[in-house]
Structure formats: structure tokens, C-alpha cells
Design a protein around this motif. Sequence first.
Motif, short mmCIF file in Angstrom:
data_model
loop_
_atom_site.label_atom_id
_atom_site.label_comp_id
_atom_site.label_asym_id
_atom_site.label_seq_id
_atom_site.Cartn_x
_atom_site.Cartn_y
_atom_site.Cartn_z
N GLY A 40 -23.47 -10.47 -21.19
CA GLY A 40 -22.19 -10.83 -20.57
C GLY A 40 -21.06 -9.87 -20.92
N THR A 41 -19.95 -10.46 -21.29
CA THR A 41 -18.77 -9.67 -21.62
C THR A 41 -19.03 -8.74 -22.80
OG1 THR A 41 -17.24 -11.25 -20.67
CG2 THR A 41 -16.39 -9.97 -22.50
N SER A 42 -19.81 -9.20 -23.77
CA SER A 42 -20.12 -8.35 -24.93
C SER A 42 -20.94 -7.13 -24.49
CB SER A 42 -20.89 -9.15 -25.98
OG SER A 42 -20.09 -10.21 -26.46
N PHE B 141 -25.81 -4.70 -32.06
CA PHE B 141 -25.75 -5.96 -31.32
C PHE B 141 -24.30 -6.41 -31.28
CE2 PHE B 141 -29.74 -5.12 -33.16
CZ PHE B 141 -30.61 -5.32 -32.10
N ILE B 142 -23.86 -6.77 -30.10
CA ILE B 142 -22.46 -7.15 -29.94
C ILE B 142 -22.43 -8.60 -29.45
CG2 ILE B 142 -20.25 -6.56 -28.85
CD1 ILE B 142 -21.52 -3.78 -28.21
N SER B 143 -21.70 -9.46 -30.16
CA SER B 143 -21.69 -10.87 -29.80
C SER B 143 -20.46 -11.56 -30.38
CB SER B 143 -22.96 -11.54 -30.36
OG SER B 143 -22.96 -12.92 -30.10
N GLN B 144 -19.79 -12.31 -29.57
CA GLN B 144 -18.68 -13.11 -30.08
C GLN B 144 -19.22 -14.16 -31.04
OE1 GLN B 144 -16.23 -16.06 -31.00
NE2 GLN B 144 -17.63 -16.69 -29.38
N SER B 145 -20.18 -14.96 -30.55
CA SER B 145 -20.67 -16.12 -31.31
C SER B 145 -21.60 -15.73 -32.46
CB SER B 145 -21.42 -17.07 -30.38
OG SER B 145 -22.54 -16.39 -29.82
N GLY B 146 -22.34 -14.62 -32.26
CA GLY B 146 -23.37 -14.25 -33.24
C GLY B 146 -24.60 -15.14 -33.16
N GLU B 147 -24.69 -15.97 -32.11
CA GLU B 147 -25.80 -16.92 -31.99
C GLU B 147 -26.56 -16.80 -30.66
OE1 GLU B 147 -26.67 -18.51 -34.55
OE2 GLU B 147 -24.84 -18.59 -35.75
N GLY C 114 -11.77 -20.93 -25.38
CA GLY C 114 -12.00 -20.82 -23.93
C GLY C 114 -13.40 -20.27 -23.70
N VAL C 115 -14.11 -20.84 -22.72
CA VAL C 115 -15.48 -20.39 -22.48
C VAL C 115 -15.50 -18.92 -22.04
CG1 VAL C 115 -17.42 -20.67 -20.89
CG2 VAL C 115 -16.59 -22.62 -22.18
N ALA C 116 -14.53 -18.52 -21.24
CA ALA C 116 -14.47 -17.12 -20.82
C ALA C 116 -13.95 -16.27 -21.97
CB ALA C 116 -13.56 -16.98 -19.61
N SER C 117 -14.72 -15.26 -22.33
CA SER C 117 -14.35 -14.43 -23.48
C SER C 117 -13.22 -13.47 -23.11
CB SER C 117 -15.58 -13.65 -23.93
OG SER C 117 -15.30 -12.95 -25.10
N THR C 118 -12.21 -13.41 -23.94
CA THR C 118 -11.07 -12.52 -23.67
C THR C 118 -10.71 -11.70 -24.91
OG1 THR C 118 -9.55 -14.35 -24.18
CG2 THR C 118 -10.04 -13.94 -21.84
N SER D 242 -21.64 -20.98 -26.18
CA SER D 242 -22.64 -20.25 -26.93
C SER D 242 -24.00 -20.53 -26.28
CB SER D 242 -22.59 -20.73 -28.38
OG SER D 242 -23.45 -19.96 -29.17
N VAL D 243 -24.71 -19.49 -25.88
CA VAL D 243 -25.96 -19.66 -25.13
C VAL D 243 -27.14 -19.52 -26.09
CG1 VAL D 243 -27.34 -18.87 -23.17
CG2 VAL D 243 -24.85 -18.79 -23.04
N THR D 244 -27.64 -20.67 -26.55
CA THR D 244 -28.67 -20.64 -27.58
C THR D 244 -30.08 -20.88 -27.08
OG1 THR D 244 -28.11 -22.91 -28.07
CG2 THR D 244 -27.04 -21.28 -29.43
C1 F6R Z 1 -18.00 -14.20 -20.33
C2 F6R Z 1 -18.70 -14.84 -21.43
C3 F6R Z 1 -20.17 -14.62 -21.58
C4 F6R Z 1 -20.47 -14.14 -23.01
C5 F6R Z 1 -21.97 -14.03 -23.25
C6 F6R Z 1 -22.30 -13.47 -24.61
O1 F6R Z 1 -16.66 -14.53 -20.30
O2 F6R Z 1 -18.09 -15.49 -22.22
O3 F6R Z 1 -20.65 -13.71 -20.64
O4 F6R Z 1 -19.83 -12.91 -23.19
O5 F6R Z 1 -22.55 -15.30 -23.11
O6 F6R Z 1 -21.83 -14.28 -25.64
P1 F6R Z 1 -21.72 -13.74 -27.12
O7 F6R Z 1 -20.72 -12.64 -27.11
O8 F6R Z 1 -21.29 -14.92 -27.94
O9 F6R Z 1 -23.08 -13.24 -27.52
#
Ligand code: F6R
Length: 364
Positions: A56-58, A100-106, A152-156, A360-362
Amino acid sequence: EKGNYRHFMQKEIFEQPTVVAQTLASYVHRADEVVALPQIDFDLSAIKRITIVACGTSYYAGLVAKYWFEQFARVPVDIDVASEFRYREPVLEDGGLALFISQSGETADTLAALRHCKEAGQTIGVVVNVPTSSMAREADLLLPTHAGPEIGVASTKAFTCQLAVLAALAAHLAVKKGRMDRAEEQEVVKHLLEAPACLNAALAHDDDIAAMAHLIAPARDVLYLGRGSDFPLAMEGALKLKEISYIHAEGYASGEMKHGPIALIDDKVPVIVLAPSGSLFEKTVSNMQEVSARGGQIVLISDKEGIEAAGEGCIATIEMPKVHPLIAPLVYAVPVQLLAYHVACAKGTDVDQPRNLAKSVTVE
Ligand code: F6R
């Protein structure tokens, strides 16, 4: 917790100058104007190839970083979305850094890719926003973003902080590889430190963007165009619009329009063009003219110079500060986030909890 803001997403968009500054504070040495990574106990100069994996955004932050790693450090970069990575049986040679790039790390696919690379003997670097996450624990090189919790679900804000960390890493690698001298490094650091003020200048156009949201809200399809390191921003803009306003949108490399998507253009399709003035500008203007000639409704996002040169005939323009190309992807993230936000508000969708999406998509 939202303070004076209507939504978490809006609050998080506006936090960007602060959190990007916070993130940069732990990656650059302000007085000496050099990059200083937090914790590094192996020799980065030995890295021969970088493999970036994210979703996704990452993933779009990774696409921007590919330009920087290759341009500054001359280190070749492979990049994949995590859900595809393992199944193409990637070649992972010794001396590789897997990033590896991730907001959640999960995120399940990204984590599985990390474990795959670890088994293959790659050095594991992670850029994460949650320092206690699984990815953070399994990293050899932990590069935290300091965006604070993203609700917010949308990553900014996580995205712009990822870009700040990745730019610092690219400069550091370039120095280690002997590709960047002290003066050039100071130049890069100087431009990175300009980012928070430029983000503020971009945010100052919030009202203009809110005022033009009604032009986009009725659309069924929207195209976003960009060139060079702004091409991933076009894709990011399209993703933001899709997820929160439910309008179909696509990001394209400006020059690819004439190879297919131009067939979609009529007077009902807004085309958002991200084009800072500079070396790639003229080429993008020709692509804009191809769109205009077919009745396409152009929204130009550029600086004053760019808008003066090419703003005529556009249905709207959004003025950005004039910025160094290095930080353009950070600054141009703001108008695409705000545009998606205001269009979603105009449509009355649930901005912070868009349908069908999880923060977070686990699951893979
Ligand atoms: C877009 C969004 C998703 C995440 C993607 C990865 O706004 O939020 O596309 O960027 O699910 O999530 P992380 O960065 O947590 O691995």
C-alpha cells in the motif's frame, strides 16, 4: 483526542510538519548538518543490492526511495509489493540489504517476506512506526519513524515520516559508498530540514483545496499523473481517493498516458497533474496538452512558476511552495491527502473508518 479537528485523518495530515521534524531530529545532526542514523552496528558500505518490500502506501514510500538509493548511492534496488514477493522466487545474493517499510510493523505479507529474507541470509532493515511491533523485533537495522500513533485508516503522517527516514538512509549509504562528499551530504541535510516549513506552506492551501472538492466529488473516475519521484505520489494520491471517497482512481506515469489510458479521457474525467517546475516539467506539460485536447479536466498541482507557465485552461490549480526536488515527494503528499480528505467529506463517507478496510492487515 481529535482536538479541534473533525477527523483523525485531518489531524494527522496537519501533524506532519511536527512529526517529520521529530523524525528528522533523530536522523540528522543539525549543527554539523550530517546524517546520523540511530543504531548501526554493521558495515553499510558492504551492501551490494537493496530489496524493498512493503504494501500500500508504505510500498509507494519504497518506490520513491528507489530513486534516492540509486541516484545518490548508485546501489541497485529491487522493489515488490509484499503479497507478490516470495512467489516470484526472488534472487537474494549475499551482501544484500532487505528493507521492509510498514506503519504498523504487523502487516502479514510484509512480515512473511521479512522472515523469508532472513532465512536467505539478507541483512534485515525495517522502517516502522510502531517500535514494539513484530517487524521491529526481528530487524538487524531498526529505523523507527516518529509519527506517533496513526489512528485514521488511511495512512498519511506515517508516509511522510517514512520518506524522511529513507532519504536520510539513502544519503548515509551514499556517504559510506564514497558517492557523496561532505559538502553534498550537508546540502541534502539542509534540504531535508527545510521539509517541515514547506509542509506548513503546503497545508496553508487547505481552504483552496476544500473549495475545489466539489469539482472532483461527482466524478466516476479520476486520473493522477506524475513523473520521476512524483510518479509514486500520483499512485498514492489515487489510492487515498479510492479508499476514502470510493471514487475509482488510477495513478500513471505522465508519459504512459498515450499508451492507453488517454482513451478514457472525456470532459467527465478529472486529471490531477503533480508537476513541480524543474527539469521534468516541460515533458509533463506536453502530456497535459494531450489531455486538454481531448476535453480532460486538469487540476494542476505545481509551484508558482509552474502554474504561471501551464495553469491556463486548468479547472483548478493548487499552489505548492517552490521546493528542492529531494523533498518534493514529501510536500506533494499534502495536497493529494487533503484533496482525498475534502472529496470524502463532500461525499459524506466515513473518513476514519472507510468501508472494507482495516488499519492493520494481519492476514495474507
Ligand atoms: C493506505 C493504507 C494501506 C497501508 C498498507 C500497509 O492509506 O493505509 O495501504 O499502507 O496496508 O500497512 P503498513 O504500513 O502498516 O504495513
